[in-house]
Design a protein around this motif. Structure first.
Motif, PDB file in Angstrom:
ATOM      1  N   HIS A  39       0.835  99.552   1.067  1.00 21.50           N
ATOM      2  CA  HIS A  39       0.505 100.541   0.034  1.00 21.50           C
ATOM      3  C   HIS A  39      -0.402 100.017  -1.075  1.00 21.50           C
ATOM      4  CE1 HIS A  39       3.569 103.034   1.899  1.00 21.50           C
ATOM      5  NE2 HIS A  39       4.456 102.060   1.741  1.00 21.50           N
ATOM      6  N   GLY A  40      -0.765  98.721  -1.053  1.00 23.64           N
ATOM      7  CA  GLY A  40      -1.491  98.162  -2.181  1.00 23.64           C
ATOM      8  C   GLY A  40      -0.527  97.759  -3.287  1.00 23.64           C
ATOM      9  N   PHE A  41      -1.033  97.098  -4.287  1.00 22.86           N
ATOM     10  CA  PHE A  41      -0.152  96.567  -5.338  1.00 22.86           C
ATOM     11  C   PHE A  41       0.323  97.646  -6.300  1.00 22.86           C
ATOM     12  CE2 PHE A  41       0.655  94.584  -9.476  1.00 22.86           C
ATOM     13  CZ  PHE A  41       1.602  93.644  -9.108  1.00 22.86           C
ATOM     14  N   ASP A  42      -0.600  98.488  -6.780  1.00 21.29           N
ATOM     15  CA  ASP A  42      -0.272  99.430  -7.847  1.00 21.29           C
ATOM     16  C   ASP A  42       0.716 100.504  -7.404  1.00 21.29           C
ATOM     17  OD1 ASP A  42      -1.907  98.103  -9.610  1.00 21.29           O
ATOM     18  OD2 ASP A  42      -3.649  99.364  -9.219  1.00 21.29           O
ATOM     19  N   ASN A  43       0.744 100.804  -6.115  1.00 18.12           N
ATOM     20  CA  ASN A  43       1.588 101.898  -5.623  1.00 18.12           C
ATOM     21  C   ASN A  43       2.992 101.449  -5.239  1.00 18.12           C
ATOM     22  OD1 ASN A  43      -0.560 103.770  -5.835  1.00 18.12           O
ATOM     23  ND2 ASN A  43      -1.385 103.042  -3.900  1.00 18.12           N
ATOM     24  N   VAL A  44       3.303 100.182  -5.468  1.00 20.45           N
ATOM     25  CA  VAL A  44       4.622  99.647  -5.128  1.00 20.45           C
ATOM     26  C   VAL A  44       5.405  99.410  -6.418  1.00 20.45           C
ATOM     27  CG1 VAL A  44       5.847  97.682  -4.108  1.00 20.45           C
ATOM     28  CG2 VAL A  44       3.793  98.583  -2.997  1.00 20.45           C
ATOM     29  N   THR A  45       6.663  99.844  -6.434  1.00 16.79           N
ATOM     30  CA  THR A  45       7.516  99.655  -7.612  1.00 16.79           C
ATOM     31  C   THR A  45       8.577  98.594  -7.326  1.00 16.79           C
ATOM     32  OG1 THR A  45       9.124 101.327  -6.912  1.00 16.79           O
ATOM     33  CG2 THR A  45       7.237 102.085  -8.216  1.00 16.79           C
ATOM     34  N   VAL A  46       9.147  98.072  -8.395  1.00 19.27           N
ATOM     35  CA  VAL A  46      10.260  97.131  -8.242  1.00 19.27           C
ATOM     36  C   VAL A  46      11.407  97.801  -7.482  1.00 19.27           C
ATOM     37  CG1 VAL A  46      12.090  95.920  -9.514  1.00 19.27           C
ATOM     38  CG2 VAL A  46       9.697  95.708 -10.244  1.00 19.27           C
ATOM     39  N   ALA A  47      11.640  99.073  -7.787  1.00 23.64           N
ATOM     40  CA  ALA A  47      12.722  99.797  -7.101  1.00 23.64           C
ATOM     41  C   ALA A  47      12.485  99.861  -5.596  1.00 23.64           C
ATOM     42  CB  ALA A  47      12.847 101.206  -7.674  1.00 23.64           C
ATOM     43  N   SER A  48      11.242 100.099  -5.193  1.00 29.06           N
ATOM     44  CA  SER A  48      10.958 100.183  -3.759  1.00 29.06           C
ATOM     45  C   SER A  48      11.088  98.822  -3.085  1.00 29.06           C
ATOM     46  CB  SER A  48       9.564 100.781  -3.516  1.00 29.06           C
ATOM     47  OG  SER A  48       8.549  99.944  -4.043  1.00 29.06           O
ATOM     48  N   ILE A  49      10.723  97.747  -3.802  1.00 30.00           N
ATOM     49  CA  ILE A  49      10.891  96.391  -3.255  1.00 30.00           C
ATOM     50  C   ILE A  49      12.371  96.103  -3.063  1.00 30.00           C
ATOM     51  CG2 ILE A  49      10.591  93.923  -3.694  1.00 30.00           C
ATOM     52  CD1 ILE A  49       8.055  94.666  -5.304  1.00 30.00           C
ATOM     53  N   MET A  53      14.196  87.422   1.043  1.00 28.31           N
ATOM     54  CA  MET A  53      14.148  88.824   1.465  1.00 28.31           C
ATOM     55  C   MET A  53      13.337  89.664   0.486  1.00 28.31           C
ATOM     56  SD  MET A  53      18.074  89.325   2.798  1.00 28.31           S
ATOM     57  CE  MET A  53      17.958  91.110   2.867  1.00 28.31           C
ATOM     58  N   ILE A  54      13.464  89.367  -0.806  1.00 24.88           N
ATOM     59  CA  ILE A  54      12.681  90.090  -1.811  1.00 24.88           C
ATOM     60  C   ILE A  54      11.192  89.815  -1.629  1.00 24.88           C
ATOM     61  CG2 ILE A  54      12.165  90.230  -4.288  1.00 24.88           C
ATOM     62  CD1 ILE A  54      15.204  89.664  -4.748  1.00 24.88           C
ATOM     63  N   VAL A  55      10.843  88.534  -1.447  1.00 23.85           N
ATOM     64  CA  VAL A  55       9.434  88.162  -1.260  1.00 23.85           C
ATOM     65  C   VAL A  55       8.879  88.846  -0.011  1.00 23.85           C
ATOM     66  CG1 VAL A  55       7.854  86.257  -0.758  1.00 23.85           C
ATOM     67  CG2 VAL A  55       9.648  85.970  -2.490  1.00 23.85           C
ATOM     68  N   SER A  56       9.620  88.786   1.093  1.00 29.56           N
ATOM     69  CA  SER A  56       9.163  89.385   2.342  1.00 29.56           C
ATOM     70  C   SER A  56       8.978  90.890   2.199  1.00 29.56           C
ATOM     71  CB  SER A  56      10.173  89.080   3.451  1.00 29.56           C
ATOM     72  OG  SER A  56       9.773  89.678   4.669  1.00 29.56           O
ATOM     73  N   ALA A  57       9.947  91.558   1.582  1.00 25.93           N
ATOM     74  CA  ALA A  57       9.863  93.004   1.390  1.00 25.93           C
ATOM     75  C   ALA A  57       8.667  93.373   0.519  1.00 25.93           C
ATOM     76  CB  ALA A  57      11.154  93.516   0.747  1.00 25.93           C
ATOM     77  N   ALA A  58       8.450  92.603  -0.547  1.00 23.51           N
ATOM     78  CA  ALA A  58       7.334  92.886  -1.454  1.00 23.51           C
ATOM     79  C   ALA A  58       5.998  92.771  -0.732  1.00 23.51           C
ATOM     80  CB  ALA A  58       7.374  91.930  -2.643  1.00 23.51           C
ATOM     81  N   PHE A  59       5.809  91.702   0.029  1.00 19.75           N
ATOM     82  CA  PHE A  59       4.537  91.524   0.736  1.00 19.75           C
ATOM     83  C   PHE A  59       4.333  92.607   1.787  1.00 19.75           C
ATOM     84  CE2 PHE A  59       4.206  87.395  -1.273  1.00 19.75           C
ATOM     85  CZ  PHE A  59       2.835  87.200  -1.360  1.00 19.75           C
TER      86      PHE A  59
END
Length: 201
Positions: free
Chosen positions: A31-41, A19-25
Motif C-alpha cells: 500500500h505504500g508508506f502513507d496509506n499504512v497505519t500503526v493499527a493496520s500493522i 512479526m511487527i517488522v514483517s507485517a509492516a514491510f
C-alpha cells in the motif's frame, strides 16, 4: 563479551518484534508508506497497539529497526580491532569502518525483499529520506566517537565517519537492486581511496 541467558520471555519479545517488522514491510509493499497505519500493522502482526509501541515509537522507526544493533556491532568491532592508535591516518580509519560495516551487516541487514521495499519507499518519500539521513548522521556521530576512543584524532575520526556515510549514500543512490548495493559500496570506497592517493601525490 557476556551475553544474558536466552530466556523464554526474551524469545517471545524477539518473535513479537520480528512479526511487527514483517507485517509492516508487507503492508508498505502492498500500500505504500502513507496509506499504512500503526493499527493496520498491529492487526496484521496479530498484536495490540500497546505491544507495537512497546517496540517502536512510530511506523517510520520500523523501517530502521536494526540500525541500533548494527551501529553497536560496528562500534564494538572498531574498539576490538584497532590494535594501535590511528592518530591522523584517515585511510586507516575509513578502512576500519569499512571492515566494521562488512562484519556487522550480515547479522543485522534487512532481507533483500525488505531492502527492496525500503529503497522504493525512500525514492517515493521526502519525509522518509529525511529520517534515513538523520539515522545515517547519528550513526556517523557514534562511529566517530568509537574511533576517537581508540586513539584517532578527532578531526580524522569525524571525517572518516562522514566519508563512510557518503559512500553508503552513494551506493544507495546508484544501486539499481538491493543485491547490487555491496558492489556499489565497494566502488564508492575505491573512488574515495583514489581521491586520497591523488591528493597525496
Amino acid at each position: 563479551m557476556h551475553h544474558p541467558p536466552d530466556t523464554l520471555h526474551a524469545r517471545k519479545r524477539r518473535k513479537a518484534r520480528a512479526m511487527i517488522v514483517s507485517a509492516a514491510f508487507q503492508l508498505f509493499a502492498e500500500h505504500g508508506f502513507d496509506n499504512v497505519t500503526v493499527a493496520s500493522i498491529a492487526e496484521r502482526a496479530e498484536v495490540g497497539r500497546t505491544t507495537f509501541f512497546r517496540y517502536f515509537g512510530d511506523k517510520q522507526q520500523v523501517l530502521f529497526a536494526d540500525d541500533g544493533a548494527e551501529v553497536e556491532r560496528m562500534c564494538a568491532y572498531v574498539r576490538e580491532k584497532a590494535s594501535q592508535p590511528l592518530g591522523d591516518d584517515l585511510h586507516a580509519a575509513v578502512g576500519l569502518l569499512r571492515e566494521a560495516d562488512a562484519a556487522a551487516r550480515p547479522h543485522t541487514a534487512l532481507s533483500p525483499a525488505h531492502s527492496a521495499v525500503l529503497a522504493r519507499l525512500l525514492r517515493e518519500s521526502t519525509e522518509l529520506r529525511s529520517r534515513y539521513l538523520l539515522t545515517r548522521h547519528e550513526r556517523a556521530i557514534r562511529l566517530a566517537g568509537a574511533l576517537t576512543e581508540v586513539g584517532t584524532a578527532q578531526s580524522v575520526a569525524v571525517l572518516a565517519a562522514h566519508a563512510a556515510m557518503a559512500c553508503e549514500l552513494t551506493a544507495m543512490r546508484l544501486a539499481e537492486t538491493p543485491e547490487a548495493f555491496g558492489d556499489r559500496l565497494d566502488e564508492a570506497h575505491l573512488m574515495l581511496g583514489d581521491l586520497g592517493r591523488q591528493a597525496a601525490s
